[in-house]
Design a protein around this motif. Structure first.
Motif, mmCIF file in Angstrom:
data_model
loop_
_atom_site.group_PDB
_atom_site.id
_atom_site.type_symbol
_atom_site.label_atom_id
_atom_site.label_comp_id
_atom_site.label_asym_id
_atom_site.label_seq_id
_atom_site.Cartn_x
_atom_site.Cartn_y
_atom_site.Cartn_z
ATOM 1 N N THR A 187 -33.456 8.257 34.081
ATOM 2 C CA THR A 187 -34.992 8.057 34.776
ATOM 3 C C THR A 187 -35.846 9.118 33.956
ATOM 4 O OG1 THR A 187 -34.539 9.359 36.657
ATOM 5 C CG2 THR A 187 -34.262 7.150 36.897
ATOM 6 N N LYS A 188 -36.945 9.187 34.005
ATOM 7 C CA LYS A 188 -37.768 10.293 33.609
ATOM 8 C C LYS A 188 -37.643 11.520 34.411
ATOM 9 C CE LYS A 188 -41.161 7.440 31.071
ATOM 10 N NZ LYS A 188 -42.709 7.002 31.052
ATOM 11 N N GLU B 62 -39.844 5.638 35.747
ATOM 12 C CA GLU B 62 -40.256 6.634 36.270
ATOM 13 C C GLU B 62 -39.302 7.648 37.123
ATOM 14 O OE1 GLU B 62 -42.886 8.728 35.230
ATOM 15 O OE2 GLU B 62 -43.517 7.314 33.577
ATOM 16 N N ASP B 63 -38.914 6.876 38.223
ATOM 17 C CA ASP B 63 -38.173 7.328 39.183
ATOM 18 C C ASP B 63 -37.281 6.081 39.785
ATOM 19 O OD1 ASP B 63 -36.896 9.054 41.144
ATOM 20 O OD2 ASP B 63 -38.953 9.459 42.157
#
Length: 377
Positions: free
Chosen positions: A267-268, A316-317
């Motif tokens: 994930t980022k 993103e998450d």
């Protein structure tokens, strides 16, 4: 000799160590038409099959005299009827002429003689252990069983290496005036003969009902998400607990649909490592490095994230991916609150410390003040 009249379901457990419930015991079958092989129990749950040649009207728990090699022995009827045929098929015992016969029902004289021979078991075992220690043999004697006719004794032992006990047999035969049979047993069988209480609070399975010992590996504990702690996974025999295999198949079936992760999820926010898997709720817990909070994801969510990572997409998450998973309710991680009771007075804490609590006595001769005072005098 009417036995305990419980048809093999004694409530106390004292009549039969390896108890079997005779669920066909209430069937009214003439003794002539019954299956003529009977299961007989001996010391510590040892069982064998004998043919009822005389067609005796037996009841579960009856004491009978049976034929053995070079003599006779006394045992107790544990099972009869069609269930014996099933037990013989299970244990792969062939019903042929080699099956020994039941001689007669035991009399009061037979029972008195049997008690006298059984009283020799413990003194003989203690004396034999002394002889083994003096001879320096690396073996552990766990049990001794005398035959009912007092002509033969079987010595059960366990050893890690091969033991040359030829000289030991000569010493035992000359001292106890009997024929000696040495029988090596495994550590699991030894625990079954000795008995005990397991960590579950019940009697050991190997001493109550378990007769077939299957190999147990540490992978059984890994599949069930158990900590690989030898003190918790080992039984009283020092080997892995047999009960680790009881639910293993259920866990294996439940793990078929749960993805196996060779690498963390990308994930980022960072790499999400798999921390825990709730197999039956089908929830996988992930955590980021440096964080103490774990994020729960369902199996479909994890599969979608794996597919996105394979396609080169980094979300993103750790959130539900896709419209079909937005309504999935996931339990939040609730960190336990540890409350410390600070109401304990300081004096009580010092009293618990003990050794730092005492003040030096003024009257002790080795104190500096007293030595100076005596010198001035």
């Amino acid at each position: 000799m009417a036995g305990c009249k419980s048809n093999g379901s004694c409530g106390t457990g004292g009549c039969n160590k390896m108890n079997v419930f005779d669920w066909l015991g209430n069937m009214d079958i003439p003794s002539v038409e019954r299956y003529d092989v009977v299961e007989v129990r001996f010391k510590n749950g040892k069982k064998d099959f004998f043919r009822n040649v005389e067609r005796l009207d037996l009841i579960t728990g009856d004491a009978v005299v049976v034929e053995v090699q070079n003599g006779h022995h006394l045992g107790f009827v544990s099972l009869q009827g069609e269930l014996v045929r099933i037990q013989m098929m299970k244990k792969k015992v062939v019903d042929n002429e080699e099956v020994l016969a039941i001689t007669r029902l035991a009399t009061e004289r037979d029972l008195d003689k049997f008690e006298q021979t059984q009283a020799r078991n413990l003194p003989t075992m203690y004396r034999t252990r002394e002889i083994i220690h003096d001879m320096g043999l690396k073996m552990k004697l766990s049990d001794v069983e005398f035959q009912a006719d007092n002509s033969k004794a079987t010595f059960y032992y366990s050893a890690d290496e091969r033991v040359d006990f030829r000289e030991l047999i000569k010493v035992l035969a000359s001292e106890f005036k009997i024929r000696v049979e040495m029988k090596q047993i495994s550590l699991r069988q030894e625990a079954g003969r000795l008995g005990g209480i397991g960590s579950c609070g019940r009697e050991l399975c190997c001493s109550t009902w378990l007769s077939d010992f299957k190999s147990v590996s540490t992978s059984a504990a890994r599949y069930q998400n158990l900590s690989l702690n030898p003190s918790k996974l080992s039984g009283q025999c020092g080997r892995l607990k047999c009960c680790l295999n009881y639910e293993l198949e259920t866990y294996m079936e439940a793990l078929e649909d749960i993805p196996h992760l060779d690498e963390p999820l990308k994930t980022k926010k960072g790499l999400a490592q798999l921390q825990k898997t709730d197999i039956f709720k089908r929830i996988m817990w992930f955590g980021f490095q440096g964080e103490t909070v774990w994020h729960p994801l369902t199996v479909p969510q994890v599969n979608n994230l794996i597919e996105l990572n394979k396609q080169g997409i980094v979300p993103e998450d750790l959130k539900p991916v896709g419209e079909d998973l937005e309504l999935v309710e996931v339990e939040k991680v609730i960190e336990p609150e540890f409350k410390v009771d600070l109401s304990l007075p300081t004096e009580s804490v010092k009293r618990l410390n003990g050794k730092n609590n005492k003040k030096p006595s003024k009257n002790k001769p080795h104190s500096r003040r007293n030595r100076k005072h005596r010198k001035n005098k």
